[in-house]
Write an enzyme that holds these catalytic residues in place. Structure first.
Site, PDB file in Angstrom:
ATOM      1  N   ARG A  45       0.819  -1.215   0.000  1.00 57.29           N
ATOM      2  CA  ARG A  45       0.000   0.000   0.000  1.00 57.29           C
ATOM      3  C   ARG A  45       0.853   1.265   0.000  1.00 57.29           C
ATOM      4  O   ARG A  45       0.504   2.259  -0.623  1.00 57.29           O
ATOM      5  CB  ARG A  45      -0.890   0.010   1.237  1.00 57.29           C
ATOM      6  CG  ARG A  45      -1.901  -1.096   1.221  1.00 57.29           C
ATOM      7  CD  ARG A  45      -3.279  -0.530   1.406  1.00 57.29           C
ATOM      8  NE  ARG A  45      -4.270  -1.541   1.151  1.00 57.29           N
ATOM      9  CZ  ARG A  45      -4.895  -2.213   2.094  1.00 57.29           C
ATOM     10  NH1 ARG A  45      -4.654  -1.950   3.348  1.00 57.29           N
ATOM     11  NH2 ARG A  45      -5.781  -3.118   1.776  1.00 57.29           N
ATOM     12  N   ASP A 150     -20.683  -4.459  -0.763  1.00 59.10           N
ATOM     13  CA  ASP A 150     -19.526  -4.449   0.131  1.00 59.10           C
ATOM     14  C   ASP A 150     -19.930  -5.159   1.418  1.00 59.10           C
ATOM     15  O   ASP A 150     -21.125  -5.329   1.700  1.00 59.10           O
ATOM     16  CB  ASP A 150     -19.085  -3.012   0.438  1.00 59.10           C
ATOM     17  CG  ASP A 150     -17.629  -2.946   0.873  1.00 59.10           C
ATOM     18  OD1 ASP A 150     -16.767  -2.603   0.037  1.00 59.10           O
ATOM     19  OD2 ASP A 150     -17.340  -3.264   2.043  1.00 59.10           O
TER      20      ASP A 150
HETATM   21  C1  SAM Z   1      -9.704  -1.169  -1.104  1.00 55.20           C
HETATM   22  S1  SAM Z   1     -11.448  -1.287  -1.162  1.00 55.20           S
HETATM   23  C2  SAM Z   1     -11.662  -1.480  -2.928  1.00 55.20           C
HETATM   24  C3  SAM Z   1     -12.604  -0.450  -3.475  1.00 55.20           C
HETATM   25  C4  SAM Z   1     -12.706  -0.437  -4.984  1.00 55.20           C
HETATM   26  N1  SAM Z   1     -13.060  -1.730  -5.514  1.00 55.20           N
HETATM   27  C5  SAM Z   1     -11.421   0.055  -5.598  1.00 55.20           C
HETATM   28  O1  SAM Z   1     -10.706  -0.714  -6.250  1.00 55.20           O
HETATM   29  O2  SAM Z   1     -11.113   1.240  -5.444  1.00 55.20           O
HETATM   30  C6  SAM Z   1     -11.720  -2.948  -0.576  1.00 55.20           C
HETATM   31  C7  SAM Z   1     -13.145  -3.167  -0.116  1.00 55.20           C
HETATM   32  O3  SAM Z   1     -13.351  -4.568   0.033  1.00 55.20           O
HETATM   33  C8  SAM Z   1     -14.306  -4.752   1.035  1.00 55.20           C
HETATM   34  N2  SAM Z   1     -14.268  -6.150   1.473  1.00 55.20           N
HETATM   35  C9  SAM Z   1     -13.318  -6.753   2.223  1.00 55.20           C
HETATM   36  N3  SAM Z   1     -13.653  -8.032   2.453  1.00 55.20           N
HETATM   37  C10 SAM Z   1     -14.848  -8.247   1.812  1.00 55.20           C
HETATM   38  C11 SAM Z   1     -15.713  -9.373   1.679  1.00 55.20           C
HETATM   39  N4  SAM Z   1     -15.433 -10.557   2.258  1.00 55.20           N
HETATM   40  N5  SAM Z   1     -16.847  -9.229   0.953  1.00 55.20           N
HETATM   41  C12 SAM Z   1     -17.157  -8.038   0.378  1.00 55.20           C
HETATM   42  N6  SAM Z   1     -16.377  -6.940   0.464  1.00 55.20           N
HETATM   43  C13 SAM Z   1     -15.235  -7.041   1.179  1.00 55.20           C
HETATM   44  C14 SAM Z   1     -13.876  -3.751   2.098  1.00 55.20           C
HETATM   45  O4  SAM Z   1     -14.927  -3.454   2.991  1.00 55.20           O
HETATM   46  C15 SAM Z   1     -13.458  -2.564   1.241  1.00 55.20           C
HETATM   47  O5  SAM Z   1     -14.504  -1.623   1.120  1.00 55.20           O
END
Ligand code: SAM
Length: 282
Positions: A45, A150
């Site tokens: 990151r 999400d």
């Molecule tokens: C870094 S963000 C990605 C946002 C967007 N897709 C992007 O690329 O900018 C990762 C997201 O994954 C979600 N997340 C993590 N584990 C998850 C799961 N098991 N099911 C659904 N969403 C999940 C988190 O809550 C977070 O909002």
């Protein structure tokens, strides 16, 4: 490009002691505690700030700057390390890919479904919606929907409102689109997503580990910057779940820095980060 940078940062490495210092700083600024196994995630990151051509050459330089900073850099540090990190038109090439799909394939489809899986605070889904509107699809197609899901209810609640402070939009959304697709409130300095864009996107809770309660199949699924949280077996399960809810000839889009090397799946790799569901794999 992302992969090359990742490799070079890995070589330079984040020492255990610096990792601990960053972890403590993050905890004191945001309350978030990263467990030890997330060291690789932190390295990855922080590439946004550290590495060849970035603002800081090494992790030590970043740490020194953070120690003497009282605001902006610290906020950015927290954002970069926070799991919900996202922004409008992130990895813009994927929205160009979506435009291409809409131009070349949409007219042959009886319905169109797009999915922002792991949508975080909604910027990805609304960027997909703008792309769809810009291609004139809303006038041509009656049955078009974007699903945004999400696991975090906190981000879903935020996304559903569609209200973005100027500092989260600045530099990411072209002025023309701001005028066309948002209301600006000068008292709060916020931009609110307007209709018909807003109701094009439906935000729902969904854990990617399943179940997937969908009635229609997806044309394009954005599964970006989320697979990194899962181990190989879980990634395989998620990819298999997604495969089963996509149209034949539909596309899966991963984050630019993600790879499926060593992960079993049924998609046909097309180009970097883009995969297709083909008849030969079903
Ligand atoms: C870094 S963000 C990605 C946002 C967007 N897709 C992007 O690329 O900018 C990762 C997201 O994954 C979600 N997340 C993590 N584990 C998850 C799961 N098991 N099911 C659904 N969403 C999940 C988190 O809550 C977070 O909002």
């Amino acid at each position: 490009m992302g992969t090359v940078e990742y490799a070079s940062v890995e070589e330079s490495g984040l020492s255990d002691s610096l990792f601990r210092k960053f972890t403590e700083l993050l905890q004191s600024l945001s309350g978030i505690t990263l467990k030890d196994y997330k060291k690789y995630l932190m390295e990855y990151r922080l590439q946004k700030l550290v590495g060849p051509g970035k603002r800081f050459e090494g992790f030590e330089d970043l740490y020194r700057a953070l120690m003497s900073d009282s605001g902006n850099l610290r906020a950015e540090f927290v954002n970069v390390l926070t799991t919900n990190y996202t922004y409008f038109y992130r990895e813009e090439v994927h929205f160009r890919f979506l435009s291409h799909y809409l131009r070349t394939k949409a007219s042959a489809q009886p319905y169109l479904r797009f999915w922002s899986a792991a949508c975080s605070s909604g910027e990805e889904a609304y960027s997909m919606a703008i792309t769809t509107a810009e291609e004139g699809i809303l006038e041509k197609h009656r049955d078009v929907k974007i699903l945004a899901t999400d696991i975090s209810l906190r981000v879903l609640e935020f996304a559903q409102k569609g209200v973005y402070p100027y500092h989260r939009i600045r530099g990411h959304v072209p002025d023309g689109y701001l005028k066309k697709y948002f209301f600006f409130d000068r008292h709060t300095n916020t931009f609110t997503v307007r209709e018909p864009l807003k109701s094009l996107v439906a935000f729902r809770y969904l854990n990617l580990m399943g179940p997937y309660p969908f009635q229609k199949q997806f044309d394009v699924v954005f599964l970006r910057n989320v697979l990194i949280y899962f181990d190989t077996r879980e990634k395989e399960q998620i990819l298999s779940n997604i495969f089963s809810v996509m149209k034949l000839g539909g596309y899966l889009v991963l984050g630019l820095s993600e790879s499926l090397v060593g992960v079993r799946h049924s998609f046909t790799p097309l180009k970097h980060s883009i995969y297709r569901k083909d008849v030969s794999n079903t």
